[in-house]
Scaffold this motif. Structure first.
Motif, short mmCIF file in Angstrom:
data_model
loop_
_atom_site.label_atom_id
_atom_site.label_comp_id
_atom_site.label_asym_id
_atom_site.label_seq_id
_atom_site.Cartn_x
_atom_site.Cartn_y
_atom_site.Cartn_z
N SER A 141 0.84 -1.20 0.00
CA SER A 141 0.00 0.00 0.00
C SER A 141 0.88 1.25 0.00
N TRP A 142 0.28 2.35 -0.45
CA TRP A 142 0.99 3.63 -0.50
C TRP A 142 -0.03 4.73 -0.21
N HIS A 143 0.01 5.22 1.00
CA HIS A 143 -0.93 6.25 1.43
C HIS A 143 -0.19 7.58 1.49
N SER A 144 -0.29 8.34 0.40
CA SER A 144 0.41 9.62 0.31
C SER A 144 -0.36 10.74 0.97
N CYS B 280 -4.39 12.34 -2.27
CA CYS B 280 -5.56 12.07 -3.13
C CYS B 280 -6.77 11.72 -2.27
N TYR C 279 -7.20 7.30 0.70
CA TYR C 279 -6.97 6.65 -0.59
C TYR C 279 -5.60 5.98 -0.64
N ASP C 280 -5.56 4.75 -1.15
CA ASP C 280 -4.32 4.00 -1.35
C ASP C 280 -3.88 4.15 -2.80
N SER C 281 -2.75 4.80 -3.03
CA SER C 281 -2.23 4.99 -4.39
C SER C 281 -1.46 3.78 -4.89
N LYS D 196 -5.02 -0.99 -3.64
CA LYS D 196 -6.16 -0.15 -3.24
C LYS D 196 -6.73 -0.59 -1.89
#
Length: 249
Positions: free
Chosen positions: A198-201, A204, A208-210, A214
């Motif tokens: 996962s990548w939660h910046s 967005c 949201y997971d980028s 997801k």
């Protein structure tokens, strides 16, 4: 695949043939995956023409085969034009190994797959170098310089079926998160797609997971704040926390 074959990015939505179904959860532990039964001749077809001729591309997907046998073909992502060299786009399991082929001009991986296991499969074609590459779980499994680029100029895209003239070869199992990129992804890109959880910046939308899976986040008693890169989160209360609500199965 969220219980349908709709393309959420472009106009390449598909239609089920012979009533394929969807199972839950998919690879992420939530959502749905496409379920195909080989003996029922089930697959997804995309009638909108997409040209792969003389261009680079990358196809990725998660697969979960339920039957495999040497000597059989299990279609994954194909476009049939004619049964002549370099005129049929073929990404499949050849026996028990992944393969990319333009018809009599391709390469098969070296690693044998087993049934009832999720795999990340990626197929990359770099047009300038004419290089076909197969990746399994993020790592290169085979590479080959084709004699010619793909030359087919028509044909539907099929997910889960490979056609060779009047012969049809179907996948048996589950398929999830099929993606097409009209560029040759790098080895590091493929590894990232296969292994990034996962990548939660927080840029967005807070939850949201980028990343590719997801995985939905849950924010409790946090507020948006200026971060090191774009937006971050401020945890100012003893009750503040952020949680990824799903995990990979």
């Amino acid at each position: 695949m969220e219980n349908n074959a709709v393309d959420i990015i472009s106009d390449l939505s598909g239609t089920g043939v012979n009533s394929p179904t969807y199972i839950t959860p998919g690879i992420t532990g939530s959502g749905y995956a496409l379920k195909l039964i080989r003996n029922s001749h089930q697959y997804i077809t995309i009638s909108t023409f997409k040209s792969f001729a003389s261009t680079s591309f990358t196809v990725e997907m998660w697969i979960y085969p339920t039957t495999l046998s040497n000597g059989n073909y299990y279609g994954l992502f194909t476009q049939y034009y004619t049964s002549s060299t370099d005129h049929s786009l073929i990404m499949l399991i050849r026996g028990v190994q992944l393969s990319i082929d333009f018809y009599n001009d391709g390469v098969t991986g070296t690693t044998s797959l087993t049934t009832y296991t999720w795999y990340h499969a990626a197929f990359v074609y770099d047009y300038p170098s004419k290089t076909q590459t197969v990746y399994l779980n993020g790592y290169q499994d085979a590479s080959y310089v084709s004699n010619q680029p793909y030359l087919g100029t028509s044909g539907s895209i099929n997910i889960g079926m490979y056609q060779d003239g009047g012969s049809y070869n179907y996948f048996d199992g589950y398929i999830d998160q099929v993606s097409l990129t009209m560029a040759a992804k790098s080895a590091s890109d493929i590894l990232n797609d296969a292994t990034l959880a996962s990548w939660h910046s927080f840029d967005c939308g807070i939850t949201y997971d980028s990343g590719p899976n997801k995985l939905q986040g849950k924010a409790v008693d946090v507020t948006p704040a200026s971060g090191k890169v774009k937006q971050g989160l401020q945890f100012s209360l003893s009750s503040s926390y952020y949680q990824v609500c799903r995990r990979l199965s």
